[in-house]
Design an enzyme around this catalytic site. Structure first.
Site, PDB file in Angstrom:
ATOM      1  N   GLU A  64      -2.394  -0.984   4.650  1.00  0.00           N
ATOM      2  CA  GLU A  64      -2.664  -1.608   3.357  1.00  0.00           C
ATOM      3  C   GLU A  64      -4.119  -2.058   3.236  1.00  0.00           C
ATOM      4  O   GLU A  64      -4.855  -2.118   4.220  1.00  0.00           O
ATOM      5  CB  GLU A  64      -1.743  -2.814   3.146  1.00  0.00           C
ATOM      6  CG  GLU A  64      -0.299  -2.428   2.978  1.00  0.00           C
ATOM      7  CD  GLU A  64       0.611  -3.600   2.695  1.00  0.00           C
ATOM      8  OE1 GLU A  64       1.765  -3.351   2.357  1.00  0.00           O
ATOM      9  OE2 GLU A  64       0.184  -4.768   2.820  1.00  0.00           O
ATOM     10  N   GLU A  75       3.853   8.089   5.755  1.00  0.00           N
ATOM     11  CA  GLU A  75       4.119   9.519   5.680  1.00  0.00           C
ATOM     12  C   GLU A  75       2.833  10.313   5.501  1.00  0.00           C
ATOM     13  O   GLU A  75       2.593  11.301   6.188  1.00  0.00           O
ATOM     14  CB  GLU A  75       5.078   9.827   4.508  1.00  0.00           C
ATOM     15  CG  GLU A  75       6.431   9.180   4.647  1.00  0.00           C
ATOM     16  CD  GLU A  75       6.565   7.807   4.001  1.00  0.00           C
ATOM     17  OE1 GLU A  75       7.666   7.465   3.553  1.00  0.00           O
ATOM     18  OE2 GLU A  75       5.557   7.063   3.936  1.00  0.00           O
TER      19      GLU A  75
END
Length: 160
Positions: A64, A75
């Site tokens: 993040e 992913e």
């Protein structure tokens, strides 16, 4: 006008122990990657592990940023690293697991839309389905035989 029904089918396992041994190991790698996630804002950690046809396992975790669009999902972290390091190697199986500091995650948590699109690109590129297993931190595990099951009306290069 004609109405068309589109269905998605997944297999659901009661827990990780029901999975084939190689997938259990892949899910363990995804959980280890999840524990390395950097998620100070959402408190939602995701880990991904991809088994390649050369038997390499590539992992990724979400990263993040205070500027939310600048972060990257687990992913895509794993996909893009695998694509960069092994550009002509097929993806066979992908395992995903997610946990939250805010609530219990005991139901299968599928990839987000952006990640589905990224997975679709590689599935189309290799002209072979990618098995995708996904779960929360505990509980049931869902399996899709192909990303096309999770993104049935996908966008690809044929539209360009």
């Amino acid at each position: 006008m004609k109405e068309v029904k589109i269905e998605t089918k997944v297999q659901v396992f009661d827990d990780v122990n029901e999975l084939p041994e190689n997938v259990q190991n892949l899910m363990k790698a995804a959980a280890e990657a999840r524990d390395k996630a950097y998620a100070p804002y959402s408190k939602f950690k995701v880990g991904a592990a991809i088994l390649l046809e050369n038997n390499e396992v590539i992992t990724g975790s979400n990263q993040e940023n205070a500027s939310y669009p600048s972060g990257l999902c687990a992913e895509r972290t794993a996909i893009y690293y695998a694509g960069a390091k092994y550009p002509n190697t097929k993806f066979l199986i992908m395992a995903l697991t997610a946990s939250s500091n805010n609530q219990i995650t005991d139901k299968p948590i599928p990839p987000c839309g952006a990640c589905r699109q990224a997975i679709a690109e590689y599935e189309i590129k290799q002209d072979q389905p990618i098995e995708i297993y996904f779960m929360g931190a505990t509980g049931k595990v869902a399996k899709s035989n192909s990303l096309a099951n999770l993104l049935p009306l996908g966008f690809d290069r044929s539209f360009l």
